[in-house]
Design a protein around this motif. Structure first.
Motif, mmCIF file in Angstrom:
data_model
loop_
_atom_site.group_PDB
_atom_site.id
_atom_site.type_symbol
_atom_site.label_atom_id
_atom_site.label_comp_id
_atom_site.label_asym_id
_atom_site.label_seq_id
_atom_site.Cartn_x
_atom_site.Cartn_y
_atom_site.Cartn_z
ATOM 1 N N ILE A 56 61.751 -8.394 -3.663
ATOM 2 C CA ILE A 56 62.363 -9.454 -4.461
ATOM 3 C C ILE A 56 63.865 -9.477 -4.205
ATOM 4 N N GLU A 83 60.844 -5.984 -11.707
ATOM 5 C CA GLU A 83 60.899 -7.448 -11.814
ATOM 6 C C GLU A 83 61.200 -7.881 -13.245
ATOM 7 N N THR A 109 60.643 -13.867 -3.376
ATOM 8 C CA THR A 109 59.781 -12.704 -3.583
ATOM 9 C C THR A 109 58.581 -12.813 -2.660
#
Length: 322
Positions: free
Chosen positions: A159, A111, A124
């Motif tokens: 994500i 991330e 996400t």
């Protein structure tokens, strides 16, 4: 055991220990996990340290359904609440990740790396937190994206992110599960053209019916007006069209997408049209008097400029009968 036998045994055992120590210290002879044959990390997104590649697939041009919402139950099936249809180069990598590292640690590292590279998060979720939606395994787009098991009973984190670039946007779908990480990268771009050339007869037919024909086999680099060498088959067919009908005169019209300001795109489209006229005259002996180079920039789109696919359709050269 006899003295001689004990001596031989001790010698062999000592030799094996020394070999094991040397092999370990020098990093060879001991079996190490290997990546899937022919696989490699995506150049924009490196693997989490200690991971190995267990699955790998690359398609230069394919379609991909990007999950952008949780899984929801509709009637007797589980579907994604929101998706986006993409086209471009699709890379799928399945990593086996170190068992001593938590999913959260691996996910947070990816991330942060995406954010540092300029990606913007689109969606996400965490199955542990209940934000990924309904369970049930699932197939279709969810399975294709490596999300087939982020349902009830399987902890995972996901994500979807996007990087905007002038040469084409890049999308990432990342699903981190227990000891497994699925990474999907889609580099949105138009399909390679020039593989099937519109021939002179087809051009003549379109001009006869509609007064114009769009040519997608004439290629330029981003923000450049130099005709690329791979455009020659299309240029050759235009020359053939003009030679077959000596009375035919054409406006060669350049079109762009709307990336950049209007003034620059108008100028770029005119310069690209002029480059095509120059190629027809210098390489194929077409009289310049039969051709007129014009440019309309983004003012005559044939598709929405809001998508990569639409912008690709708008970047073209058109032949218009005078």
């Amino acid at each position: 055991m006899k003295p001689l036998a004990r001596l031989v045994f001790r010698t062999l055992a000592s030799t094996a220990v020394v070999f094991l120590v040397l092999a370990t210290s020098r990093g060879f002879a001991l079996a190490q996990p290997k990546d899937y044959p022919g696989s490699k990390d995506h150049p924009m997104i490196k693997r989490y340290p200690g991971s190995t590649i267990e699955g790998y697939r690359v398609k230069e041009f394919d379609e991909y359904v990007l999950p952008l919402g949780k899984l929801v139950r509709r009637e007797n099936t589980v579907v994604l609440e929101k998706t986006e249809q993409l086209e471009g180069k699709v890379t799928h990598i399945e990593y086996k990740t170190p068992k001593e590292r938590s999913m959260l640690e691996i996910f947070r590292n990816y991330e942060m790396a995406l954010k540092k590279a300029g990606f913007q998060a689109l969606f996400t979720c965490s199955n542990k937190a209940g934000t990924c939606g309904e369970g049930g395994g699932g197939g279709g787009p969810a399975a294709e994206a490596g999300l087939g098991y982020y349902g009830t009973g399987w902890e995972s984190r996901y994500i979807a992110a996007k990087l905007v670039r002038p040469e084409g946007d890049v999308y990432v779908a990342l699903n981190v599960m227990e000891e497994v990480t699925h990474l999907n990268v889609v580099e949105a771009k138009p399909m390679q053209t020039g593989l099937v050339t519109v021939d002179a007869a087809a051009m003549a037919g379109d001009i006869s019916r509609t007064g114009h024909v769009a040519i997608y086999g004439i290629l330029f680099d981003f923000n450049k007006a130099d005709v690329k060498p791979e455009s020659e088959p299309a240029i050759k067919e235009i020359a053939k069209l003009l030679k077959q009908d000596p009375k035919l005169k054409l406006h060669v019209v350049g079109h762009t997408d709307n990336v950049g300001d209007l003034k620059s795109n108008m100028d770029l489209s005119r310069r690209r049209a002029s480059a095509v006229v120059k190629a027809l005259a210098s390489k194929h002996g077409i009289a310049v008097a039969r051709l007129s180079a014009e440019g309309v920039g983004p003012l005559s789109p044939v598709a929405s400029n809001r998508t990569d696919e639409g912008r690709a359709k708008n970047r073209r050269v058109e032949l218009v009968e005078q």
